[in-house]
Design a protein around this motif. Structure first.
Motif, short mmCIF file in Angstrom:
data_model
loop_
_atom_site.label_atom_id
_atom_site.label_comp_id
_atom_site.label_asym_id
_atom_site.label_seq_id
_atom_site.Cartn_x
_atom_site.Cartn_y
_atom_site.Cartn_z
N THR A 138 -4.31 11.09 53.68
CA THR A 138 -3.82 10.71 52.36
C THR A 138 -4.65 9.55 51.85
O THR A 138 -4.69 8.49 52.49
CB THR A 138 -2.33 10.28 52.42
OG1 THR A 138 -1.59 11.33 53.03
CG2 THR A 138 -1.78 10.00 51.04
N VAL A 139 -5.28 9.75 50.72
CA VAL A 139 -6.12 8.68 50.16
C VAL A 139 -5.22 7.66 49.46
O VAL A 139 -4.37 8.02 48.66
CB VAL A 139 -7.14 9.27 49.15
CG1 VAL A 139 -7.88 8.14 48.44
CG2 VAL A 139 -8.11 10.19 49.87
N HIS A 140 -5.41 6.38 49.83
CA HIS A 140 -4.60 5.33 49.19
C HIS A 140 -5.39 4.54 48.17
O HIS A 140 -4.82 4.01 47.22
CB HIS A 140 -4.06 4.37 50.26
CG HIS A 140 -3.03 5.02 51.13
ND1 HIS A 140 -1.89 5.59 50.60
CD2 HIS A 140 -2.97 5.23 52.46
CE1 HIS A 140 -1.18 6.10 51.58
NE2 HIS A 140 -1.80 5.92 52.72
N GLY A 168 -9.49 20.54 38.19
CA GLY A 168 -8.11 21.05 38.25
C GLY A 168 -7.13 20.15 37.51
O GLY A 168 -7.48 19.52 36.50
N ASP A 169 -5.90 20.07 38.01
CA ASP A 169 -4.87 19.28 37.34
C ASP A 169 -5.27 17.81 37.21
O ASP A 169 -4.85 17.13 36.28
CB ASP A 169 -3.54 19.36 38.13
CG ASP A 169 -2.71 20.57 37.73
OD1 ASP A 169 -3.28 21.48 37.07
OD2 ASP A 169 -1.52 20.63 38.09
N ALA A 170 -6.06 17.30 38.13
CA ALA A 170 -6.51 15.91 38.05
C ALA A 170 -7.29 15.70 36.76
O ALA A 170 -7.20 14.65 36.12
CB ALA A 170 -7.37 15.56 39.27
N GLU A 196 -0.95 28.28 32.50
CA GLU A 196 -1.68 28.79 33.66
C GLU A 196 -2.64 27.71 34.19
O GLU A 196 -3.46 27.18 33.43
CB GLU A 196 -2.48 30.03 33.26
CG GLU A 196 -3.14 30.67 34.46
CD GLU A 196 -4.12 31.78 34.08
OE1 GLU A 196 -4.26 32.10 32.90
OE2 GLU A 196 -4.74 32.31 35.01
N GLY A 197 -2.55 27.42 35.50
CA GLY A 197 -3.37 26.34 36.04
C GLY A 197 -4.16 26.68 37.28
O GLY A 197 -5.14 26.01 37.60
N ILE A 198 -3.73 27.72 38.01
CA ILE A 198 -4.36 28.00 39.30
C ILE A 198 -5.80 28.48 39.10
O ILE A 198 -6.74 27.93 39.70
CB ILE A 198 -3.55 29.05 40.10
CG1 ILE A 198 -2.15 28.50 40.40
CG2 ILE A 198 -4.26 29.40 41.40
CD1 ILE A 198 -1.17 29.53 40.94
N TYR A 199 -5.97 29.46 38.23
CA TYR A 199 -7.32 29.98 38.00
C TYR A 199 -8.25 28.87 37.53
O TYR A 199 -9.36 28.69 38.02
CB TYR A 199 -7.30 31.12 36.96
CG TYR A 199 -8.69 31.59 36.59
CD1 TYR A 199 -9.32 32.56 37.35
CD2 TYR A 199 -9.38 31.01 35.53
CE1 TYR A 199 -10.61 32.97 37.04
CE2 TYR A 199 -10.67 31.41 35.22
CZ TYR A 199 -11.27 32.39 35.98
OH TYR A 199 -12.55 32.78 35.67
C1 LIG Z 1 6.78 24.62 38.74
C2 LIG Z 1 5.36 25.03 38.43
C3 LIG Z 1 5.03 26.39 38.32
C4 LIG Z 1 3.71 26.78 38.06
N1 LIG Z 1 3.43 28.11 37.96
C5 LIG Z 1 2.16 28.50 37.78
C6 LIG Z 1 1.83 29.89 37.75
O1 LIG Z 1 2.69 30.77 37.89
N2 LIG Z 1 0.52 30.23 37.56
C7 LIG Z 1 -0.46 29.30 37.42
O2 LIG Z 1 -1.63 29.66 37.25
N3 LIG Z 1 -0.17 27.98 37.43
C8 LIG Z 1 1.10 27.55 37.63
N4 LIG Z 1 1.39 26.20 37.66
C9 LIG Z 1 0.30 25.21 37.53
C10 LIG Z 1 -0.47 25.15 38.85
O3 LIG Z 1 0.42 25.00 39.93
C11 LIG Z 1 -1.46 23.97 38.86
O4 LIG Z 1 -2.20 23.96 37.65
C12 LIG Z 1 -2.42 24.08 40.04
O5 LIG Z 1 -1.70 24.07 41.27
C13 LIG Z 1 -3.43 22.92 40.03
O6 LIG Z 1 -4.19 22.96 41.21
P1 LIG Z 1 -4.89 21.64 41.76
O7 LIG Z 1 -5.55 22.05 43.04
O8 LIG Z 1 -5.71 21.01 40.69
O9 LIG Z 1 -3.71 20.62 42.06
P2 LIG Z 1 -2.51 20.75 43.12
O10 LIG Z 1 -2.13 22.17 43.34
O11 LIG Z 1 -1.46 19.79 42.66
O12 LIG Z 1 -3.18 20.24 44.48
C14 LIG Z 1 -3.51 18.88 44.67
C15 LIG Z 1 -3.60 18.61 46.15
O13 LIG Z 1 -4.03 17.27 46.37
C16 LIG Z 1 -3.23 16.68 47.37
N5 LIG Z 1 -3.18 15.22 47.13
C17 LIG Z 1 -2.60 14.57 46.09
N6 LIG Z 1 -2.76 13.24 46.22
C18 LIG Z 1 -3.46 13.05 47.35
C19 LIG Z 1 -3.94 11.88 48.03
N7 LIG Z 1 -3.72 10.66 47.55
N8 LIG Z 1 -4.63 12.05 49.19
C20 LIG Z 1 -4.84 13.30 49.69
N9 LIG Z 1 -4.42 14.43 49.11
C21 LIG Z 1 -3.73 14.30 47.95
C22 LIG Z 1 -1.85 17.34 47.22
O14 LIG Z 1 -1.14 17.25 48.43
C23 LIG Z 1 -2.25 18.77 46.88
O15 LIG Z 1 -2.44 19.54 48.03
C24 LIG Z 1 2.71 25.79 37.91
C25 LIG Z 1 3.02 24.43 38.03
C26 LIG Z 1 4.33 24.06 38.28
C27 LIG Z 1 4.65 22.58 38.40
#
Ligand SMILES: Cc1cc2nc3c(=O)[nH]c(=O)nc-3n(C[C@H](O)[C@H](O)[C@H](O)COP(=O)(O)OP(=O)(O)OC[C@H]3O[C@@H](n4cnc5c(N)ncnc54)[C@H](O)[C@@H]3O)c2cc1C
Length: 307
Positions: free
Chosen positions: A16-18, A179-181, A191-194
């Protein structure tokens, strides 16, 4: 994906990055302070790691984004329950996903029942969240889908911010956000996964292209090419979906207009192609004109444009 990265030579650290220490020049390394969870215990072991570049893929509450002062974005809150259904009920969702609109399930977004392989996700989102309201909206979607969810067992509950816009700064120095960041979720559909995976890929491809097979770190300008390429490929899609959300999700009347419009086969085709190919696929001009006329007609019939 993690296993594949490992097989291809990535060193995995479960941590976990602090804190991210930023150098005051463009040569010195960044220093990551993190808790290493390789051993037992929640706290982990405090360690540091020096790196030339950082890709912040740490989600909506990104620490990396905070460290580089990437700026904030508006966000919605999404809440969902993962529900395991009896086999006969699950069969109903084998080939479909449900989207619900209305003030009882969300004042400004939508609620859903999405099949997730062996269970369904039942949830809702709103831009104006507070805990009591979210619970009320969740009760709304549960009530609407009650018959189809009968006998279901909740196996997980999730709540999380959903970015509504990209952050003002997605690349600072030798740090890039993905991504979400970075804020890559699309409006209207949420939609966020793709887009998270795709932005990470585009960022990585840019790094591979300019790093001389990992021999040198990229400059900020070189890294920013990833953002330019991203905006060029998806900028229009984001704009169109933004307009769709602000026009159609603002009241029950406009949502009715949206539902009416979606019953049209041309609109369905355009939407499906756009979803599948992740672009606003242009229909032929005649179809485009027909869709525009139908959209305006639906909006006027539903008094959707009234204040
Ligand atoms: C309830 C809900 C339903 C959704 N449904 C859909 C859907 O059906 N289809 C779709 O496409 N999108 C959906 N989304 C959006 C989608 O989930 C996100 O856009 C997507 O997961 C973003 O991916 P990411 O890898 O950028 O971030 P995340 O999936 O949030 O991954 C970030 C990762 O970083 C890790 N992390 C965070 N902080 C630290 C740290 N300090 N040190 C180390 N690791 C850390 C976390 O543990 C996590 O594993 C949904 C979102 C929500 C909230």
């Amino acid at each position: 994906m993690r296993d594949r990265a490992h097989k291809l030579g990535a060193k995995l650290i479960n941590g976990t990055v602090h804190k991210l220490e930023i150098p005051n020049n463009d040569k010195d390394p960044y220093v990551l302070h993190y808790a290493d969870h390789a051993k037992e215990g929640l706290q982990g072991e405090a360690k540091t790691l020096k790196v030339d570049m950082v890709i912040g893929a740490d989600g909506a509450n990104s620490r990396v984004a905070r460290a580089i002062d990437a700026g904030d974005y508006n966000y919605a809150i999404a809440f969902q329950e993962r529900i395991r259904l009896p086999e006969d009920k699950m069969a109903y969702y084998e080939e479909l996903a449900e989207m619900y609109v209305g003030d009882d399930v969300s004042p400004d977004f939508y609620a859903w029942v999405f099949p997730k392989y062996d269970h369904v996700a039942v949830g809702t989102g709103t831009m104006r969240p507070n805990q009591a309201r979210i619970k009320e909206l969740q009760r709304g979607i549960r009530a609407r889908a009650a018959k189809r969810l009968e006998g279901g067992e909740i196996i997980k509950v999730e709540a999380h911010p959903i970015p509504e816009h990209p952050r003002p700064r997605r690349v600072v120095g030798r740090v890039a956000l993905v991504g979400d960041a970075a804020g890559t979720v699309t409006k209207s559909s949420g939609e966020g996964i793709y887009f998270a995976a795709k932005s990470a890929r585009m960022c990585a491809e840019t790094i591979v292209e300019f790093s001389n097979s990992g021999e040198r770190a990229l400059s900020e300008d070189e890294l920013k090419l990833y953002i330019k390429r991203w905006d060029k490929e998806y900028g229009l899609t984001y704009k169109v979906l933004d307009i769709l959300q602000s026009v159609f999700y603002r009241s029950d009347a406009s949502r009715e207009a949206f539902v009416e419009m979606c019953s049209d086969i041309d609109v369905q085709k355009l939407t499906f192609d756009s979803y599948l190919y992740k672009t606003v696929v242009p229909a032929n001009p005649l179809t485009q004109l027909k869709i525009t006329a139908k959209t305006v007609g639906s909006l006027l019939r539903g008094y959707a444009l009234a204040p």
